[in-house]
Enzyme design. Structure first.
Site, PDB file in Angstrom:
ATOM      1  N   GLU A 293       0.937  -1.180  -0.167  1.00  0.00           N
ATOM      2  CA  GLU A 293       0.088  -0.027   0.166  1.00  0.00           C
ATOM      3  C   GLU A 293       0.772   1.295   0.082  1.00  0.00           C
ATOM      4  O   GLU A 293       1.667   1.199   0.840  1.00  0.00           O
ATOM      5  CB  GLU A 293      -0.967   0.065   1.409  1.00  0.00           C
ATOM      6  CG  GLU A 293      -2.078   1.188   1.099  1.00  0.00           C
ATOM      7  CD  GLU A 293      -3.205   0.438  -0.326  1.00  0.00           C
ATOM      8  OE1 GLU A 293      -3.977   2.045  -0.131  1.00  0.00           O
ATOM      9  OE2 GLU A 293      -2.886  -0.746  -0.775  1.00  0.00           O
ATOM     10  N   ASP A 478      -7.002   2.866   3.023  1.00  0.00           N
ATOM     11  CA  ASP A 478      -7.096   1.592   3.313  1.00  0.00           C
ATOM     12  C   ASP A 478      -7.960   0.412   3.441  1.00  0.00           C
ATOM     13  O   ASP A 478      -7.863  -1.051   2.776  1.00  0.00           O
ATOM     14  CB  ASP A 478      -6.534   2.159   3.980  1.00  0.00           C
ATOM     15  CG  ASP A 478      -4.934   2.773   4.806  1.00  0.00           C
ATOM     16  OD1 ASP A 478      -4.785   2.800   4.121  1.00  0.00           O
ATOM     17  OD2 ASP A 478      -5.634   3.695   5.293  1.00  0.00           O
TER      18      ASP A 478
END
Length: 498
Positions: A293, A478
């Site tokens: 990420e 997220d």
């Protein structure tokens, strides 16, 4: 004819009389008539485009044939403390005054000056506070301030929290976890004892409202000033602990984040630490897929190091937003690198060009390439695109739809989409590329995942139903990546080779 005219006049006089006695009566009558009148020939009212898309997603979103059972997430975690900036500074007995920018904060006075400087502009900023003891005192005061809100913070912890909402999944979270954060984490999350700390890593988010006044300073618009003394996350101190814990935990998916935190530590540190990070990541078993990420960065040299010989070729999947995607291209002299920023909703054709370039330059578009990257999950406010190299990933229609669904529901603070509280902002017509040859494509609300191909790379695009009045957008990216991964399935090696 005269009878109709008389009746109309009497009705008008009657409505006029009641209007003076009850001005809201006509509107109530209108609502009653509209609600009680049946639709022509008894047909139901036409659903809105938002309702059509939301219903279509529900039909498309199905679990993959093989689901993850154990996911390991690391390595950045903290407690976000959101508090009134002016209120906290007053509680710290700091007087208002002139603003001044400071690259690093060394004292309460520096904090006050930097806060005032940016409050006056109505601009967001983030700074490092160098004095650890002084910072802890300020953090305690912030956490105890009336109205302060404490949240789980850090990409890894936020992804872990989202994954833990699925009871069939066991989640390992490794990062600098202090007592408060440990208390806030879902009970389903396993934290290795080696990553527990005596004190929390706090990120203080000092908010101010549009028009708020403090001394001579008046905020032209609402915004926030963020500061922390976060060395553990900045140096990715728990990365080796994370990798070491994988042998016992035996995950079938690894999610990695926090690389962006090292950028602020300076070139001398990140050059050496990045090499160590690459060694640590290379120790993860080859058969375990890794998702990286990304987050906001500003150092092109650092981004290039991550993108080229270092991290991105070692992972199977990455998640990023429009700013991060454009910065990748600017750092690597890729397509549309001349753009300073996106103008409004990012053009689908340009976004597709950059995504294809990342995959071809740093991914496994050719089986002979050494890189492992075969999946990119791109998200922007109005739409998402999932990009995969053919033969490596399954269930991506469901995955991209699930990511978009959670964006609309979580931003509104709801468990599911409420079609009256969201709006379609995605383009209805777009192209597969910004340059020729390109395919003209259209959004079909009844089948809201558009699929197109460029070579052996497949693109899955779906709109987002954007929350009209978002409650909280921190951590939304997220949640999107976590949800997309939950519905994704990596294909077995023998399937990849068929």
């Amino acid at each position: 004819m005269w009878r109709k005219a008389v009746a109309a006049a009497v009705l008008a006089l009657t409505v006029g009389y009641f209007y003076h006695t009850d001005p809201e009566l006509p509107e109530r009558l209108l609502q009653y008539v509209s609600q009680s009148s049946p639709s022509p020939e008894g047909t139901p009212s036409t659903p809105t485009i938002e309702q059509t898309i939301s219903s279509a997603w529900e039909a498309l979103i199905s679990a993959p044939a093989r689901q993850w059972s154990r996911v390991a997430v690391g390595v950045n975690a903290c407690v976000d403390v959101v508090v009134s900036g002016v209120g906290l500074l007053q509680a710290l007995a700091v007087d208002p005054g002139q603003g001044a920018d400071h690259e690093v904060l060394h004292s309460k006075e520096d904090l006050k000056e930097a806060f005032v400087y940016y409050m006056e502009k109505g601009a967001a900023a983030e700074r490092f506070f160098s004095d650890g003891e002084a910072f802890q005192r300020i953090a305690r005061a912030a956490a105890e301030y009336p109205g302060a809100q404490l949240y789980v913070g850090g990409n890894a912890a936020l992804i872990g929290q989202k994954l833990a909402t699925y009871p069939q999944l066991m989640v390992l979270l490794c990062g600098p976890v202090g007592p408060k954060l440990h208390e806030m984490l879902d009970d389903q999350i396993v934290v290795p004892p080696e990553s527990l700390q005596e004190t929390d890593e706090f990120h203080l988010i000092l908010e101010y409202k549009a028009g708020e006044q403090w001394g001579p300073t008046r905020a032209p618009q609402a915004n926030r000033f963020i500061f922390s003394h976060d060395i553990a996350n900045g140096e990715m101190n728990t990365l080796e602990t994370f990798v070491a814990s994988l042998e016992e935990f035996q995950p079938d998916l690894v999610v990695l984040s926090g690389l962006h935190m090292m950028e602020g530590q300076g070139r001398d540190l990140w050059e050496e630490r990045l090499k160590e990070a690459v060694v640590a990541i290379s120790d993860i078993r080859n058969e375990v897929p890794i998702h990286l990420e990304l987050a906001s960065m500003t150092d092109k040299d650092y981004m290039n190091r991550i993108m080229q010989e270092q991290v991105i070729p070692m992972v199977n999947s990455i998640g990023l937003n429009e700013q991060e995607l454009l910065f990748l291209s600017q750092a690597g002299a890729g397509p549309h690198a001349e753009l300073v920023s996106w103008d409004g909703v990012p053009d689908v054709g340009r976004v597709s060009d950059i995504l294809l370039w990342v995959m071809e330059q740093h991914g496994r578009t050719n089986p002979e390439f050494e890189a492992d990257l075969t999946r990119i999950h791109f998200h922007t406010l109005a739409y998402h695109i999932l990009v995969t190299v053919d033969g490596y990933w399954g269930n991506q229609v469901a995955a991209v739809a699930a990511g978009a669904r959670v964006a609309g529901s979580q931003a509104c603070g709801l468990e599911s989409i409420d079609a009256t509280k969201v709006a379609l902002r995605a383009p209805r017509d777009f192209h597969s590329s910004h340059s020729e040859p390109r395919e003209h494509l259209s959004l079909n609300p009844a089948m809201p995942v558009t699929i197109y191909h460029r070579g052996n790379v497949t693109f899955y695009l779906t709109p987002v139903l954007v929350c009209k009045q978002p409650l909280r957008t921190v951590g939304l990216g997220d949640a999107i990546s976590a949800e997309g991964l939950l519905y994704s399935e990596i294909l077995q090696q023998h399937e990849q080779q068929q």
